[in-house]
Design a protein around this motif. Sequence first.
Motif, short mmCIF file in Angstrom:
data_model
loop_
_atom_site.label_atom_id
_atom_site.label_comp_id
_atom_site.label_asym_id
_atom_site.label_seq_id
_atom_site.Cartn_x
_atom_site.Cartn_y
_atom_site.Cartn_z
N GLY A 1 0.75 -1.24 0.00
CA GLY A 1 0.00 0.00 0.00
C GLY A 1 0.78 1.29 0.00
N HIS A 2 2.09 1.27 0.31
CA HIS A 2 2.83 2.53 0.31
C HIS A 2 3.33 2.84 -1.10
N VAL A 3 3.67 4.10 -1.32
CA VAL A 3 4.21 4.55 -2.61
C VAL A 3 5.59 5.14 -2.37
N ASP A 4 6.55 4.76 -3.19
CA ASP A 4 7.82 5.48 -3.21
C ASP A 4 8.07 5.97 -4.63
N ALA A 5 8.84 7.05 -4.74
CA ALA A 5 8.98 7.72 -6.03
C ALA A 5 9.63 6.84 -7.08
N TRP A 6 10.64 6.03 -6.72
CA TRP A 6 11.37 5.23 -7.72
C TRP A 6 10.44 4.23 -8.40
N ASN A 7 9.80 3.40 -7.60
CA ASN A 7 8.93 2.37 -8.19
C ASN A 7 7.73 2.99 -8.88
N HIS A 8 7.23 4.08 -8.34
CA HIS A 8 6.14 4.82 -8.98
C HIS A 8 6.55 5.26 -10.39
N ILE A 9 7.75 5.83 -10.51
CA ILE A 9 8.23 6.30 -11.82
C ILE A 9 8.40 5.15 -12.78
N ARG B 1 8.59 7.12 1.87
CA ARG B 1 7.34 6.37 1.73
C ARG B 1 6.16 7.29 2.00
N LEU B 2 5.09 7.06 1.23
CA LEU B 2 3.83 7.75 1.49
C LEU B 2 2.71 6.73 1.48
N ASP C 1 -1.46 6.74 1.30
CA ASP C 1 -2.63 7.60 1.05
C ASP C 1 -2.23 9.07 0.97
N GLY C 2 -1.09 9.32 0.35
CA GLY C 2 -0.62 10.68 0.17
C GLY C 2 0.03 11.31 1.38
N VAL C 3 0.14 10.55 2.47
CA VAL C 3 0.72 11.08 3.71
C VAL C 3 2.11 10.47 3.91
N PRO C 4 3.15 11.28 4.06
CA PRO C 4 4.50 10.74 4.29
C PRO C 4 4.56 9.95 5.59
N THR C 5 5.10 8.74 5.52
CA THR C 5 5.28 7.92 6.72
C THR C 5 6.75 7.68 7.03
N GLU C 6 7.63 7.87 6.08
CA GLU C 6 9.08 7.87 6.31
C GLU C 6 9.62 9.11 5.61
#
Length: 356
Positions: free
Chosen positions: A29-37, A72-73, A75-80
């Motif tokens: 469920g988290h998003v990071d910029a590298w894998n997102h790109i 890490r984010l 739901d759009g909220v930074p968690t790390e």
Amino acid sequence: MISPEEVVRTAESIAAIQQEDGGVPWPEGHVDAWNHIECLMAMSVAGLAEPVRRGYEWLARHQRADGSWPMRLVDGVPTELGGETNHAAYVAVGVWHHHLVTGDQAPTERHWPMVKAALDYVAGLQTERGEIVWERDAQGRASTYALLTGCSSIHQGLRCGVLLAEHLQDPQPHWELAADRLAHVLAAHPEAFADKSRFSMDWYYPVLGGAVRGRAAFELLEREWATFVVPGLGIRCVSDQPWVTGAETCELVLALDALGDRERATALFADMQHLRHEDGSYWTGWQFANRKHFPHERSGYTAAATVLAADALLRLSPGSGVFRDVAGRSVFDPEVCGCAAGTGLRVPPHAADEGL
């Protein structure tokens, strides 16, 4: 080999997991910029313009003032809150790739400030020797060490940034110098990086990211081929576990393709197709001792790596060479760092190609 239609279906499996805010998450469920790109790049290959547009808007919305993204984010909220340098650098690869695939100048110009801020953040964390530390933490403190895989990916980001700068007639010579220095350290100074040698990524990423090419690259891959490659299945994620993973296998496919070794690239790509699900998505990995998918998930980043590998092999899009074409155009002078006299300098990148 999979068909172009199957490639599109795999890209559509990524669009199916994209969140409402445009982020493309990991299975948990988290998003990071590298894998997102990486996922945006795969959807670009398939012509999925709207999900890609939303994905770049997500990046622009979450970039911080220093040019980085939260690690890490959810739901759009930074968690790390730390900012990884390889995450920031990869936006240049994504934007350059999107430009190559679409030829659309407007988003390239729109995202240029985002790329500039990101690569300036990255270049600002380069050490005197040339490696780039892996993060700046939540308190703004630079890490004390660098990662070989991350720096190899950063090298590709810097090279793509230079190409974007040339295209937009906004030269950034400090990025090219940073890339040259980084390539030298990647090729010649293994002591500059934390030891992560049990991970296959540390083995092939200097080739994938363009820092090592020519004879040196073939020698590097030959050194650990038997350690990581499992015939008929793909490659191990780590050397000490009976576990092959699709993303790492496809990245090695891209590295081999970049060297012109299409025979082994095609064979490895065929080997990993046992991970394909009927809906076009891909299982993350296969534990071949227990004969079970592990972890029990189908990940967007595995599908993305598969699409990019298929594009490289099939030449489906004008961006299919984004991994082949990022090697530096010059070799950093080892005299500058004083290592020529005996610190274990390996064959410099491209030396074989230049007749050295």
